[in-house]
Design an enzyme around this catalytic site. Structure first.
Site, short mmCIF file in Angstrom:
data_model
loop_
_atom_site.label_atom_id
_atom_site.label_comp_id
_atom_site.label_asym_id
_atom_site.label_seq_id
_atom_site.Cartn_x
_atom_site.Cartn_y
_atom_site.Cartn_z
N THR A 126 0.82 -1.21 0.00
CA THR A 126 0.00 0.00 0.00
C THR A 126 0.85 1.27 0.00
O THR A 126 1.85 1.36 0.71
CB THR A 126 -0.92 0.00 1.24
N GLY A 131 -4.15 2.52 -2.69
CA GLY A 131 -4.60 1.54 -1.70
C GLY A 131 -5.29 0.41 -2.45
O GLY A 131 -4.67 -0.61 -2.76
N GLN A 335 -23.95 -3.48 22.75
CA GLN A 335 -25.35 -3.19 23.08
C GLN A 335 -25.82 -4.08 24.24
O GLN A 335 -26.48 -3.60 25.16
CB GLN A 335 -26.22 -3.41 21.84
N GLY A 338 -24.44 -2.92 27.51
CA GLY A 338 -24.82 -1.57 27.96
C GLY A 338 -23.56 -0.75 28.25
O GLY A 338 -22.53 -0.94 27.60
N GLU A 362 -6.31 -5.63 3.57
CA GLU A 362 -6.23 -6.81 2.70
C GLU A 362 -7.39 -6.87 1.70
O GLU A 362 -7.90 -7.93 1.34
CB GLU A 362 -6.09 -8.09 3.53
N1 CAA Z 1 -3.65 -14.40 -8.35
C1 CAA Z 1 -2.79 -14.37 -9.39
N2 CAA Z 1 -2.82 -13.44 -10.38
C2 CAA Z 1 -3.79 -12.53 -10.31
C3 CAA Z 1 -4.75 -12.49 -9.28
C4 CAA Z 1 -4.66 -13.48 -8.28
N3 CAA Z 1 -5.53 -13.52 -7.27
N4 CAA Z 1 -5.57 -11.44 -9.46
C5 CAA Z 1 -5.17 -10.84 -10.59
N5 CAA Z 1 -4.10 -11.48 -11.10
C6 CAA Z 1 -3.39 -11.17 -12.35
C7 CAA Z 1 -4.38 -11.13 -13.49
O1 CAA Z 1 -4.55 -12.40 -14.06
C8 CAA Z 1 -3.74 -10.15 -14.46
O2 CAA Z 1 -2.72 -10.79 -15.18
P1 CAA Z 1 -2.88 -11.04 -16.79
O3 CAA Z 1 -3.08 -9.67 -17.37
O4 CAA Z 1 -1.62 -11.71 -17.18
O5 CAA Z 1 -4.10 -11.89 -16.93
C9 CAA Z 1 -3.04 -9.15 -13.53
O6 CAA Z 1 -2.85 -9.84 -12.27
C10 CAA Z 1 -3.84 -7.90 -13.31
O7 CAA Z 1 -5.07 -8.29 -12.75
P2 CAA Z 1 -6.34 -7.34 -12.74
O8 CAA Z 1 -6.59 -6.84 -14.13
O9 CAA Z 1 -7.44 -8.04 -12.05
O10 CAA Z 1 -5.82 -6.12 -11.86
P3 CAA Z 1 -6.54 -4.76 -11.51
O11 CAA Z 1 -5.51 -3.71 -11.58
O12 CAA Z 1 -7.81 -4.64 -12.26
O13 CAA Z 1 -6.92 -4.85 -9.96
C11 CAA Z 1 -7.65 -5.50 -7.81
C12 CAA Z 1 -7.20 -5.89 -9.21
C13 CAA Z 1 -8.54 -6.65 -7.40
C14 CAA Z 1 -8.41 -4.21 -7.68
C15 CAA Z 1 -6.38 -5.44 -6.94
O14 CAA Z 1 -5.64 -4.30 -7.22
C16 CAA Z 1 -6.69 -5.54 -5.47
O15 CAA Z 1 -6.87 -6.66 -4.93
N6 CAA Z 1 -6.68 -4.39 -4.77
C17 CAA Z 1 -6.79 -4.40 -3.34
C18 CAA Z 1 -5.42 -4.27 -2.78
C19 CAA Z 1 -5.34 -4.82 -1.39
O16 CAA Z 1 -5.98 -5.82 -1.04
N7 CAA Z 1 -4.52 -4.20 -0.58
C20 CAA Z 1 -4.28 -4.68 0.74
C21 CAA Z 1 -3.02 -4.09 1.25
S1 CAA Z 1 -1.99 -5.22 2.05
C22 CAA Z 1 -2.44 -5.18 3.66
O17 CAA Z 1 -3.48 -4.71 4.04
C23 CAA Z 1 -1.42 -5.83 4.48
C24 CAA Z 1 -1.31 -5.42 5.89
O18 CAA Z 1 -0.30 -4.87 6.33
C25 CAA Z 1 -2.37 -5.84 6.80
#
Ligand code: CAA
Length: 383
Positions: A126, A131, A335, A338, A362
């Site tokens: 992030t 994000g 709740q 209380g 996540e």
């Molecule tokens: N596994 C493997 N590959 C994957 C995948 C998965 N689950 N999801 C996507 N891909 C691949 C796709 O196949 C694609 O590859 P190809 O072009 O070769 O087919 C590539 O990755 C791009 O995929 P998308 O087009 O789906 O990507 P996108 O840009 O449209 O976005 C999204 C996808 C779901 C929005 C993603 O960006 C997402 O999950 N965002 C949320 C981020 C997140 O969860 N952040 C959490 C921060 S970490 C954290 O919180 C940790 C902490 O400290 C607690």
């Protein structure tokens, strides 16, 4: 899916609960107020085996299946989500991708320490401007002979100020997900800055940090997986991480249920135990059903992982449902308590504050819904 626990799973659940009831539960309110757990708990968690769940014995782990892993995360979530997060990020988000994508040298270098809790890892995805839109991250890694030089910033990084190694996602190519690579960066590398973020609503016992990379130089051997594979590695890691968050949320719901049952059977109002009032039983029933539903969704995803089948959508469903249900459960628990629910003599206000971030990190609930919607329709609603 077989829902009966085997002997090992029953044994680990008891070991985990006994340990956490003695070493974590009595101290969680004080750690929450101090905005830090006593870090001496980290190696103790390692000795019990929490950091080694699902890491093979040859790399110092406990081995074990994904249901046992969920049992461990549930018990940690019931005891203290701040502690669960420390384990879940180090071993779950980072250790497991070193196992799945690392070279033998990287596995030997990092896994034994992560598996016994003597090495702590953080997950640097992030950024201040990206994000949910993780594929557009800006931190850059530039090739310089045999080295990579990293520049940029990360934010809201669990374990950030405590970690020994950071899995950093940085741009090595053009725009979008395909230009991202992953690096294992020791946090004592010159130019690696970290600042703790204070004043969080919940998860106050864990160190959440802002990271900065100012010319951080690492050798080519720090690259995890192939160049340009970083985004897929991040998504792969988060798919499993979401199951871990869901299991932690089941622990929160279970903790709320136990707290409300205890309290309502002991406290009397209008000359009767609280538990004898229909509206209190209504709340208990809602929490109880949510606990079972969240647990079953989580175990379904874990079972698919165990069988080597696709599980991403099921992980999103489990994470979405369990995190929203944890907020509902904690809200109902307050709740039912209380006024006593509003002070930290009882755990339910902490469950509420800790649960709140579960619908954010996540992958927010909105991102999970878009992933589920895309799987159902075959149509992507992401831009
Ligand atoms: N596994 C493997 N590959 C994957 C995948 C998965 N689950 N999801 C996507 N891909 C691949 C796709 O196949 C694609 O590859 P190809 O072009 O070769 O087919 C590539 O990755 C791009 O995929 P998308 O087009 O789906 O990507 P996108 O840009 O449209 O976005 C999204 C996808 C779901 C929005 C993603 O960006 C997402 O999950 N965002 C949320 C981020 C997140 O969860 N952040 C959490 C921060 S970490 C954290 O919180 C940790 C902490 O400290 C607690």
């Amino acid at each position: 899916m077989d829902l009966s626990f085997n002997e090992e799973q029953v044994g680990f659940k008891k070991l985990a609960r006994d340990f956490l009831d003695k070493e974590v539960v009595p101290f969680r309110a004080a750690w929450d107020r101090a905005e830090s757990v006593d870090t001496a708990i980290i190696p103790k968690l390692g000795q019990i085996g929490f950091f080694g769940l699902t890491i093979p014995e040859e790399y110092g782990g406990l081995g074990g299946d994904y249901i046992t892993y969920c049992i461990g995360m549930e018990e940690l979530g019931r005891a203290d989500s701040a502690v669960r997060g420390i384990v879940s990020v180090s071993m779950g988000l980072v250790g497991k991708v070193i196992l799945s994508h690392g070279t033998e040298e990287q596995k030997q270098q990092w896994l034994p320490g992560i598996a016994d809790g003597t090495t702590l890892a953080c997950f640097g995805l992030t950024e201040p401007d990206t994000g949910s839109d993780a594929g557009n991250l800006k931190t850059r890694a530039t090739r310089d002979g045999d080295d990579w030089i990293l520049n940029g910033n990360k934010i809201f990084i669990t374990n950030g100020t405590w970690a020994d190694v950071c899995l950093v996602f940085a741009r090595t190519g053009g725009p979008g997900p395909k230009g991202v690579s992953a690096f294992l960066v020791p946090t004592d590398t010159p130019g690696f800055g970290r600042t703790e973020i204070h004043g969080k609503l919940g998860l106050r016992g864990q160190a959440t940090a802002e990271l900065s990379f100012d010319g951080v130089t690492v050798p080519a051997s720090a690259l995890l997986g192939a160049e340009g594979e970083g985004f897929k590695i991040a998504m792969h890691s988060l798919d499993k991480g979401r199951v871990s968050v869901a299991a932690g949320c089941v622990g929160i719901i279970q903790g709320c249920l136990e707290a409300v049952v205890d309290y309502s059977t002991q406290r009397r109002q209008f000359g009767r135990p609280l538990a004898s009032f229909q509206m209190i039983q209504d709340m208990i029933a809602d929490i109880s059903v949510d606990a079972d539903a969240a647990r079953l969704l989580t175990w379904r995803a874990a079972d698919l992982i165990e069988r080597g089948e696709p599980f991403g959508t099921e992980a999103s469903k489990a994470k979405y449902f369990a995190s929203e249900a944890a907020v509902r459960a904690a809200n109902l628990a307050i709740q039912a308590f209380g006024g006593y629910g509003y002070v930290d003599e009882y755990p339910v206000q902490k469950y509420m504050r800790d649960a709140r971030v579960m619908t954010l990190y996540e992958g927010t609930s909105q991102i999970q819904k878009l992933l589920i919607g895309r799987a159902e329709t075959g149509v992507s609603a992401f831009l």
